[in-house]
Design a protein around this motif. Structure first.
Motif, short mmCIF file in Angstrom:
data_model
loop_
_atom_site.label_atom_id
_atom_site.label_comp_id
_atom_site.label_asym_id
_atom_site.label_seq_id
_atom_site.Cartn_x
_atom_site.Cartn_y
_atom_site.Cartn_z
N ASN A 101 0.83 -1.21 0.00
CA ASN A 101 0.00 0.00 0.00
C ASN A 101 0.86 1.26 0.00
N LEU A 102 1.91 1.26 0.81
CA LEU A 102 2.79 2.42 0.86
C LEU A 102 3.52 2.63 -0.46
N LEU A 103 3.98 1.56 -1.06
CA LEU A 103 4.72 1.68 -2.31
C LEU A 103 3.83 2.16 -3.45
N VAL A 104 2.60 1.70 -3.47
CA VAL A 104 1.67 2.18 -4.51
C VAL A 104 1.41 3.67 -4.33
N GLU B 53 11.48 11.10 -7.00
CA GLU B 53 12.49 10.23 -6.40
C GLU B 53 11.82 9.09 -5.64
N LYS B 54 10.75 9.40 -4.88
CA LYS B 54 10.03 8.34 -4.16
C LYS B 54 9.36 7.39 -5.14
N SER B 55 8.84 7.94 -6.21
CA SER B 55 8.19 7.10 -7.22
C SER B 55 9.18 6.10 -7.81
N TYR B 56 10.39 6.57 -8.09
CA TYR B 56 11.41 5.71 -8.65
C TYR B 56 11.85 4.64 -7.64
N ARG B 57 12.05 5.05 -6.40
CA ARG B 57 12.42 4.08 -5.36
C ARG B 57 11.32 3.04 -5.18
N ALA B 58 10.06 3.48 -5.26
CA ALA B 58 8.95 2.54 -5.13
C ALA B 58 8.97 1.50 -6.24
N GLN B 59 9.30 1.92 -7.44
CA GLN B 59 9.39 0.98 -8.55
C GLN B 59 10.47 -0.07 -8.28
N LEU B 60 11.62 0.38 -7.78
CA LEU B 60 12.69 -0.56 -7.46
C LEU B 60 12.27 -1.54 -6.36
N TRP B 61 11.62 -1.01 -5.32
CA TRP B 61 11.19 -1.88 -4.22
C TRP B 61 10.15 -2.91 -4.69
N LEU B 62 9.20 -2.47 -5.49
CA LEU B 62 8.20 -3.40 -5.98
C LEU B 62 8.84 -4.54 -6.76
N ALA B 63 9.85 -4.19 -7.56
CA ALA B 63 10.54 -5.23 -8.33
C ALA B 63 11.33 -6.16 -7.41
N GLU B 64 12.05 -5.60 -6.43
CA GLU B 64 12.89 -6.43 -5.56
C GLU B 64 12.06 -7.30 -4.63
N LEU B 65 10.90 -6.82 -4.21
CA LEU B 65 10.04 -7.60 -3.32
C LEU B 65 9.11 -8.53 -4.08
N GLY B 66 9.12 -8.43 -5.41
CA GLY B 66 8.26 -9.30 -6.21
C GLY B 66 6.78 -8.99 -6.02
N LEU B 67 6.45 -7.73 -5.79
CA LEU B 67 5.06 -7.33 -5.58
C LEU B 67 4.47 -6.91 -6.92
N ASN B 68 3.72 -7.79 -7.52
CA ASN B 68 3.12 -7.52 -8.82
C ASN B 68 1.70 -7.02 -8.59
N VAL B 69 1.53 -5.70 -8.64
CA VAL B 69 0.23 -5.08 -8.37
C VAL B 69 -0.49 -4.87 -9.69
N PRO B 70 -1.60 -5.55 -9.94
CA PRO B 70 -2.30 -5.39 -11.21
C PRO B 70 -2.68 -3.94 -11.47
N GLY B 71 -2.42 -3.48 -12.68
CA GLY B 71 -2.78 -2.12 -13.04
C GLY B 71 -1.81 -1.07 -12.55
N VAL B 72 -0.77 -1.48 -11.80
CA VAL B 72 0.19 -0.51 -11.28
C VAL B 72 1.59 -0.83 -11.77
N THR B 73 2.09 -2.03 -11.47
CA THR B 73 3.47 -2.36 -11.83
C THR B 73 3.66 -2.52 -13.32
N SER B 74 2.58 -2.74 -14.07
CA SER B 74 2.75 -2.84 -15.51
C SER B 74 2.16 -1.62 -16.21
N GLU B 75 0.83 -1.47 -16.16
CA GLU B 75 0.18 -0.41 -16.91
C GLU B 75 0.56 0.97 -16.38
N GLU B 76 0.52 1.13 -15.05
CA GLU B 76 0.79 2.46 -14.51
C GLU B 76 2.25 2.84 -14.66
N HIS B 77 3.16 1.90 -14.59
CA HIS B 77 4.57 2.22 -14.80
C HIS B 77 4.78 2.77 -16.21
#
Length: 356
Positions: A196-199, A208-232
């Motif tokens: 929730n925080l990363l989204v 800067e926070k947006s970019y760090r969030a993208q890295l964290w989502l990738a490293e933690l393997g958090l695949n959020v539908p509609g966010v990690t793919s489309e929204e990125h």
């Protein structure tokens, strides 16, 4: 005899000079203005005033008392935090007056004794700052979380607000090996709060926070539908004004490209946002980059686009280059070199690899 006498005179002058130098390094402190009991009462009143309008005056008065009453200030800061009546005002003072002793006391009270009232997002930045500056003070927090996480034990049962505070602290910690390891052990156990925080960070205005969030989502393997793919894909991409982005090709053995401006470019102007495309990074995880073209002026930047996400270890062969990372197209990032030399640099060779 004359020779010996001269040496003695020289030694005498040397001793006087050294003595004067040593004396000049010390500043005489006046006698303490109050007894310890009176000082404690005054410090307590200052911390309990609770008036944001007087915060500057409170800070100046406390600063003037530290020379004599550092221990008392430490004790009263922790006691006032534990009492809890003026935590908002105290949180603003902590970055100014906290030391290792205060950090240990505040974290111990907050984590072990009063977690429900202190571990939420309001105080997470202050608690994280104390732990980052004074790692010894973070030991109770780290031990209670990493012990079960590493050994397969029962993790602390946290309320949603407590879990958010824990995740916020770990996500915002300096990107060092120790804190990164701790975060990667702990965050998966509080997956919902971390996600929730990363989204929120990803969708926020802080790039800067947006970019760090993208890295964290990738490293933690958090695949959020509609966010990690489309929204990125719709996340703003920063590129230099008045220059084109060089095609990266395979970064594992990247050389200057003759398309889109001729080569990895020099950044000479502030950045402006444009829409990004979905560029996926290939397989290389290490390689060598070479600058080419015109000499790079002092303080100008040279950009290698299309690097893989994650932490990069780079070897600049001792040349005076600075380096930073910036968001790239899709699931990539740009490695940007800054010429720190007083004059132009004609070229560079950068050896790099992705590290955990």
């Amino acid at each position: 005899m004359i020779r010996i006498a001269c040496r003695g005179i020289a030694s005498a002058f040397l001793f006087v000079a050294v003595s004067m130098t040593v004396n000049a390094q010390f500043k005489q402190i006046a006698p303490a203005p109050y007894s310890p009991a009176v000082a404690r009462q005054k410090i307590r009143i200052l911390l309990e005033s609770g008036d944001p309008d007087n915060r500057q005056q409170t800070a100046e008065t406390l600063s003037g008392l530290l020379a004599w009453y550092r221990d008392i200030v430490d004790e009263e800061l922790v006691a006032a935090w534990k009492e809890g009546d003026h935590r908002a005002e105290l949180a603003a003072l902590m970055p100014l007056y906290a030391d290792s002793r205060v950090a240990s006391g505040i974290v111990e009270v907050s984590w072990r004794e009063q977690r429900a009232s202190t571990f939420h997002l309001t105080y997470a930045p202050m608690l994280g700052d104390l732990m980052a500056r004074y790692p010894n003070g973070a030991e109770p927090f780290i031990r209670d979380l990493t012990g079960p996480a590493a050994g397969g034990g029962q993790m602390p049962e946290l309320s949603p607000s407590e879990a958010e505070a824990v995740c916020r602290i770990l996500l915002d910690m300096p990107d060092t090996a120790d804190w990164k390891k701790i975060a990667l052990q702990v965050l998966p156990h509080y997956r919902s709060a971390a996600q929730n925080l990363l989204v929120q960070d990803l969708r926020g205005d802080d790039k800067e926070k947006s970019y760090r969030a993208q890295l964290w989502l990738a490293e933690l393997g958090l695949n959020v539908p509609g966010v990690t793919s489309e929204e990125h894909d719709q996340r703003p991409r920063l590129i230099p004004r008045n220059s084109a982005v060089a095609s990266s090709g395979a970064a594992g053995n990247q050389m200057p490209n003759d398309t889109l401006g001729g080569r990895p470019h020099i950044v000479e102007q502030p950045s402006v946002p444009v829409a990004s495309r979905d560029a996926q990074y290939g397989t290389p995880r290490s390689g060598t980059l070479k600058c080419a073209g015109d000499p790079v002026p002092p303080n100008a930047e040279y950009v290698f686009a299309g690097m893989p996400l994650g932490n990069l270890q780079i070897d600049l062969d001792g040349k005076p280059w600075g380096a930073r990372l910036a968001p790239g197209n899709g699931q990539t990032q740009d490695l940007i070199l800054i010429n720190r030399a007083p004059g132009p640099q004609k070229g560079c060779t950068v050896r790099w690899r992705v590290i955990p």
